[in-house]
Design a protein around this motif. Structure first.
Motif, mmCIF file in Angstrom:
data_model
loop_
_atom_site.group_PDB
_atom_site.id
_atom_site.type_symbol
_atom_site.label_atom_id
_atom_site.label_comp_id
_atom_site.label_asym_id
_atom_site.label_seq_id
_atom_site.Cartn_x
_atom_site.Cartn_y
_atom_site.Cartn_z
ATOM 1 N N ARG A 543 0.819 -1.292 0.165
ATOM 2 C CA ARG A 543 0.014 -0.015 0.063
ATOM 3 C C ARG A 543 0.793 1.230 -0.034
ATOM 4 N N THR A 547 0.453 4.082 -2.751
ATOM 5 C CA THR A 547 -0.226 5.394 -2.493
ATOM 6 C C THR A 547 0.714 6.390 -1.704
ATOM 7 N N VAL A 555 -0.980 3.363 -11.355
ATOM 8 C CA VAL A 555 -1.140 4.582 -10.477
ATOM 9 C C VAL A 555 -0.347 5.979 -10.940
ATOM 10 N N THR A 559 1.108 10.808 -5.008
ATOM 11 C CA THR A 559 1.021 10.303 -3.538
ATOM 12 C C THR A 559 -0.203 10.681 -2.726
ATOM 13 N N TYR A 560 -0.902 10.106 -2.029
ATOM 14 C CA TYR A 560 -2.082 10.484 -1.298
ATOM 15 C C TYR A 560 -1.752 10.588 0.057
ATOM 16 N N TYR A 561 -0.480 10.816 0.498
ATOM 17 C CA TYR A 561 0.049 10.854 1.989
ATOM 18 C C TYR A 561 0.110 12.418 2.271
ATOM 19 N N LYS A 573 -12.305 11.121 0.521
ATOM 20 C CA LYS A 573 -11.073 10.502 0.109
ATOM 21 C C LYS A 573 -10.328 11.370 -0.847
ATOM 22 N N TYR A 575 -9.103 10.728 -3.648
ATOM 23 C CA TYR A 575 -9.118 9.886 -4.901
ATOM 24 C C TYR A 575 -10.479 9.568 -5.179
ATOM 25 N N THR A 579 -10.233 5.304 -9.043
ATOM 26 C CA THR A 579 -8.681 5.139 -8.544
ATOM 27 C C THR A 579 -8.675 4.179 -7.332
ATOM 28 N N ALA A 580 -9.514 4.350 -6.635
ATOM 29 C CA ALA A 580 -9.585 3.304 -5.246
ATOM 30 C C ALA A 580 -9.722 1.626 -5.738
ATOM 31 N N ILE A 583 -6.210 0.978 -7.099
ATOM 32 C CA ILE A 583 -5.132 0.977 -6.019
ATOM 33 C C ILE A 583 -5.087 -0.326 -5.454
#
Length: 658
Positions: A543, A547, A555, A559-561, A573, A575, A579-580, A583
């Motif tokens: 993960r 992500t 992807v 970055t989703y951090y 979220k 995204y 996209t989920a 991922i």
């Protein structure tokens, strides 16, 4: 001689205000006791005896008291009779009134009066009947005041307990509850910790030493127009030495040092936290130049406005506002430096972190191999070490350990050596201590069936085999199938300390972690629940690749951090649902690919896997040497000692250039 007499003179007891309270209570009890008629109590008789005396004409007078008690007075002739000799009343010494000869209690007043009247009609007697109401005003007053006295006493007791030590004043009175709880360390207080006791942490120690130098030689910096920094924030993982650095500052600075925790400002009373902040800075300014150290500042420094459920009058926010004003406001004094420590810098308020309040953020990281060696040398000083103990080897065996962990290892090693009857702490004691801390206590008495033991052996042998075959997997140190802590078996690795991690390194680590489940599949053609911790680790890594680090081609470089932590309080979220799904597919694809890779490796080396598992079943614990006998020398072995020597040479060369 005069001095000797003076010394032998007994000291007079100090006056205590509680003596007054005790005297008042004794006086009230005495009044109650002597004011009652129970001091010279008359003889007790039954109603039938009374009516017998009444019929005989011995009763002169009867007083009916409070409609429930009768006091009987005999005639002068009756007092001379032998039957009444024990009832002759002796008057109270301080009273001239005659006391009753007899007394008794009766039931219904109407029946009692009717019976007396009937007796008087049947006999020629002239007994007088009187009615009285008696009371004890002092006793009634005492009992009416007693509940209030108890309530006031309990209230004073609770207030004293709550405010005890709050301001360091006499008795910790309630009026001192707003005083600061900071401990003062000055020239009269010896702090033994110095910078020599702080091993490693060169960068952090250098910046903190500069702050001490600011206070000792301010002209050196102010002569060029510079200003002494107002604050420094120590940020780092737990156990890395933030509080130890502060102790070293207290020992080295030779200026007043105020130490307290962030939770010391928090109190149940509104406004107490802000009051304590004001009092703390007032004391620090009076003794300036001085240092204030606030440990765990996140207790009051959390970002404001994040909790929507809190009321309009948040005590923690009021305390933080006062701290912000004192650190950099209209009346700020530049001779007070604030040190603070936290391991949660991400949740601190931005106004607290800005320059002018905390001018410097000093990051205290986990020690590297060279710093761990220095920390070991500090904590090994008080131990009775075996000759030839290799400190570098101990540093290599403890990657990722903090300073507190290393101190714990040294202490555990000493305890293990003493438990085994050794006269010195040797290498094996330290290895056992590391195993004890990392894996937990051995449970040799745990009952395991032969089938389960065989499955555990192949599971751990699968980890060892895959990690031996892969270039970027961590080299193996030890494998055991002895239950330890919550695990039924364990494999110890010596991970390479990297500053950056590449995709192939993460994939090799994931493949190695899945080697246990793959071995079960290859040998038994079925899997078990024993790979839970492995699956958890692998899922987190996959993960993170997709992500956080942007290492997935599908992807992309996204970055989703969120390092600021602001999305923690959001409801959406970052995204879309599409996209989920992508991922999730990528995470599953990465894990399955490494699982199949592990199965392929183990199928190609099935005979060596079986041989290793049999050795493990026989010995229960195997080491790197056992794997070298079966698989041969590992092709990807790296010389950590050589790397350490290169780092030391680079440091020496850099020092010469300066």
């Amino acid at each position: 001689m005069a001095e000797n007499k003076k010394n032998t003179t007994p000291k007079k007891p100090k006056f205590n205000p509680y003596w007054i309270y005790g005297g008042i209570i004794l006086a009230l009890i005495a009044v109650q006791f002597f004011g009652s008629s129970n001091f010279n109590e008359s003889a007790k008789i039954s109603p039938s005896q009374f009516f017998e005396y009444l019929r005989n004409g011995d009763v002169d007078k009867v007083d009916i008291v409070n409609k429930r008690e009768a006091k009987v007075y005999l005639t002068k002739d009756a007092e001379g009779k032998s039957v009444h000799e024990k009832s002759i009343s002796q008057p109270f010494p301080f009273s001239s009134a005659k006391e009753a000869n007899y007394s008794f209690e009766f039931g219904d007043l109407q029946n009692f009066e009717n019976r007396i009247q009937e007796t008087k009609n049947n006999s020629t007697i002239s007994t007088v009947i009187k009615y009285k109401t008696e009371s004890n005003p002092w006793g009634d007053l005492l009992f009416s005041l007693l509940p209030f006295v108890l309530l006031i006493g309990v209230w004073i007791f609770i207030m004293r307990r709550m405010s005890g030590g709050a301001g360091g004043g006499a008795g910790g009175q309630i009026f001192n509850i707003g005083k600061s709880k900071a401990k003062l360390f000055d020239e009269n207080t010896k702090v033994k910790t110095s910078f020599k006791d702080v091993a490693g942490l060169e960068g952090a120690k250098e910046e903190v030493q500069e702050i001490v130098d600011f206070l000792k030689n301010p002209e050196k910096y102010t002569s060029l127009g510079g200003k002494i920094p107002k604050g420094a924030l120590l940020v780092g993982s737990p156990g890395t030495g933030k509080t130890l650095l502060a102790k070293a500052v207290a020992g080295e600075a030779k200026v007043p040092f105020f130490s307290l925790s962030g939770s010391d400002f928090v109190e149940m009373f509104v406004g107490v936290g802000a009051s304590r902040v004001r009092d703390l800075f007032k004391q620090a300014k009076e003794k300036s130049p001085s240092i204030i150290f606030i440990d765990e500042i996140d207790a009051i420094g959390r970002a404001r406005g994040k909790n929507a459920m809190s009321g309009s009058n948040d005590e923690r926010e009021n305390t933080l506002n006062q701290l912000l004003t004192e650190m950099d406001g209209f009346g700020t004094n530049t001779n007070v430096i604030v040190l603070a420590a936290t391991n949660r810098a991400d949740i601190l308020d931005k106004a607290l972190m800005r320059a002018g309040r905390f001018d410097r953020q000093i990051f205290v990281d986990l020690p590297d191999i060279r710093e761990r060696k220095e920390i070991f040398e500090v904590h090994l000083r008080p131990l009775k070490k075996a000759e030839g103990l290799d400190v570098t080897f101990l540093a290599k065996q403890t990657p990722g350990f903090s300073g507190a962990d290393i101190a714990n290892v040294c202490n555990e090693a000493a305890l293990i050596a003493a438990r085994n009857g050794k006269k010195a702490v040797d290498k094996q004691s330290f290895l056992d201590a590391v195993d004890r801390i990392v894996g937990g206590l051995e449970k040799k008495n745990k009952i395991i069936t032969p089938d389960d033991k065989k499955a555990i052996a192949y599971h751990e042998a699968g980890h060892a085999t895959v990690s031996w075959m892969l270039e970027h997997a961590a080299p193996l140190v030890k494998v055991t199938i002895v239950p330890r802590g919550q695990s039924l078996g364990a494999a110890w690795y010596l991970p390479e300390e990297r500053l950056i991690v590449r995709p192939e390194q993460m994939l090799d680590e994931m493949c190695s972690a899945l080697g246990g489940r793959a071995a079960e599949k290859v040998i038994f053609n079925r899997i078990s629940t024993g790979a839970l911790s492995d699956l958890e680790k692998v899922t987190k890594q996959a993960r993170a690749m997709v992500t956080i680090y942007g290492l997935s081609e599908k992807v992309g470089n996204l970055t989703y951090y969120d390092s600021s932590g602001e999305q923690e309080y959001g409801f959406s979220k970052p995204y879309s649902e599409k996209t989920a799904e992508l991922i999730d597919q990528e995470i599953s694809s990465i894990i399955e690919e490494q699982y199949l890779r592990a199965i392929k490796l183990l199928e190609d080396n099935k005979d060596k896997l079986t041989e290793l598992a049999n050795v493990l079943l026989e010995k229960e614990v195997i080491f790197k040497d056992n794997l070298e006998k079966i698989f041969g020398k590992r092709a990807f072995e790296k010389d950590i000692q050589r790397d350490l020597e290169e780092i030391e040479d680079a440091k020496v060369a850099e020092a010469k250039e300066e």
